[in-house]
Design a protein around this motif. Structure first.
Motif, short mmCIF file in Angstrom:
data_model
loop_
_atom_site.label_atom_id
_atom_site.label_comp_id
_atom_site.label_asym_id
_atom_site.label_seq_id
_atom_site.Cartn_x
_atom_site.Cartn_y
_atom_site.Cartn_z
N MET A 1 0.84 -1.17 0.00
CA MET A 1 0.00 0.00 0.00
C MET A 1 0.89 1.24 0.00
N ALA A 2 0.36 2.31 -0.49
CA ALA A 2 1.06 3.59 -0.52
C ALA A 2 0.21 4.62 0.23
N TRP A 3 0.86 5.67 0.66
CA TRP A 3 0.20 6.67 1.49
C TRP A 3 0.54 8.08 1.05
N MET A 4 -0.42 8.97 1.15
CA MET A 4 -0.21 10.41 1.11
C MET A 4 -0.51 10.87 2.52
N TYR A 5 0.30 11.79 3.04
CA TYR A 5 0.10 12.21 4.42
C TYR A 5 0.34 13.71 4.58
N ILE A 6 -0.26 14.26 5.63
CA ILE A 6 -0.05 15.65 5.99
C ILE A 6 0.44 15.69 7.44
N LEU A 7 1.56 16.37 7.64
CA LEU A 7 2.12 16.55 8.97
C LEU A 7 1.96 18.00 9.40
N GLN A 8 1.82 18.20 10.71
CA GLN A 8 1.91 19.54 11.26
C GLN A 8 3.24 19.65 11.97
N CYS A 9 4.00 20.66 11.61
CA CYS A 9 5.31 20.89 12.21
C CYS A 9 5.17 21.73 13.48
N ALA A 10 6.23 21.77 14.28
CA ALA A 10 6.21 22.50 15.54
C ALA A 10 5.89 23.97 15.36
N ASP A 11 6.25 24.54 14.23
CA ASP A 11 5.96 25.96 13.97
C ASP A 11 4.56 26.19 13.43
N GLY A 12 3.75 25.11 13.33
CA GLY A 12 2.39 25.22 12.85
C GLY A 12 2.23 25.04 11.35
N SER A 13 3.33 24.98 10.61
CA SER A 13 3.26 24.79 9.17
C SER A 13 2.86 23.35 8.85
N LEU A 14 2.39 23.16 7.63
CA LEU A 14 1.94 21.84 7.18
C LEU A 14 2.89 21.31 6.12
N TYR A 15 3.17 20.03 6.18
CA TYR A 15 4.05 19.35 5.23
C TYR A 15 3.26 18.21 4.60
N VAL A 16 3.32 18.07 3.29
CA VAL A 16 2.61 17.02 2.57
C VAL A 16 3.64 16.10 1.93
N GLY A 17 3.46 14.79 2.10
CA GLY A 17 4.38 13.83 1.51
C GLY A 17 3.66 12.56 1.10
N SER A 18 4.43 11.63 0.53
CA SER A 18 3.89 10.32 0.16
C SER A 18 4.97 9.27 0.41
N THR A 19 4.53 8.04 0.63
CA THR A 19 5.46 6.98 0.99
C THR A 19 4.81 5.61 0.80
N LEU A 20 5.63 4.59 0.80
CA LEU A 20 5.14 3.20 0.80
C LEU A 20 4.99 2.66 2.21
N ASP A 21 5.71 3.24 3.18
CA ASP A 21 5.70 2.76 4.56
C ASP A 21 5.47 3.95 5.48
N LEU A 22 4.22 4.16 5.86
CA LEU A 22 3.86 5.36 6.61
C LEU A 22 4.53 5.43 7.97
N SER A 23 4.51 4.35 8.73
CA SER A 23 5.10 4.40 10.08
C SER A 23 6.61 4.66 10.03
N ARG A 24 7.30 4.04 9.08
CA ARG A 24 8.74 4.28 8.93
C ARG A 24 9.01 5.73 8.56
N ARG A 25 8.21 6.24 7.62
CA ARG A 25 8.43 7.61 7.14
C ARG A 25 8.17 8.64 8.24
N ILE A 26 7.13 8.44 9.03
CA ILE A 26 6.86 9.37 10.14
C ILE A 26 8.02 9.33 11.14
N ALA A 27 8.52 8.13 11.42
CA ALA A 27 9.67 8.01 12.33
C ALA A 27 10.89 8.74 11.76
N GLU A 28 11.12 8.62 10.46
CA GLU A 28 12.23 9.35 9.83
C GLU A 28 12.06 10.85 10.02
#
Length: 93
Positions: A1-28
């Motif tokens: 499976m593949a994922w598109m994700y949105i993160l909120q950074c400490a400064d309140g900004s938003l980051y958009v990414g995609s990955t094959l391994d969501l848990s690994r990518r968030i940890a990175e």
């Protein structure tokens, strides 16, 4: 499976990414290895994700959402599809 994700950074900004391994990518991202952008804005929190059968579909969705403004991204995160639609309309002055 593949994922598109949105993160909120400490400064309140938003980051958009995609990955094959969501848990690994968030940890990175959390360890400062995900991207230069998020590494400078730790910690990050996962706000939203969508699952896809193919990575190219996740990447296309990432590119689409990267073109959106903050308000539209936050409407998607909140599940407010009416606001997403309203924010998609061009405004003429």
């Amino acid at each position: 499976m593949a994922w598109m994700y949105i993160l909120q950074c400490a400064d309140g900004s938003l980051y958009v990414g995609s990955t094959l391994d969501l848990s690994r990518r968030i940890a990175e991202h959390q360890y400062g290895e995900g991207s230069a952008y998020t590494a400078a804005r730790l910690p990050v929190a996962l706000l939203y994700c969508e699952e896809f059968d193919r990575v190219d579909d996740a990447f296309r969705r990432e590119e689409q959402i990267q073109g959106w403004g903050r308000a539209k991204r936050l409407a998607l995160v909140a599940g407010d599809l009416k606001a997403v639609s309203r924010l998609s309309k061009k405004r003429f002055t």
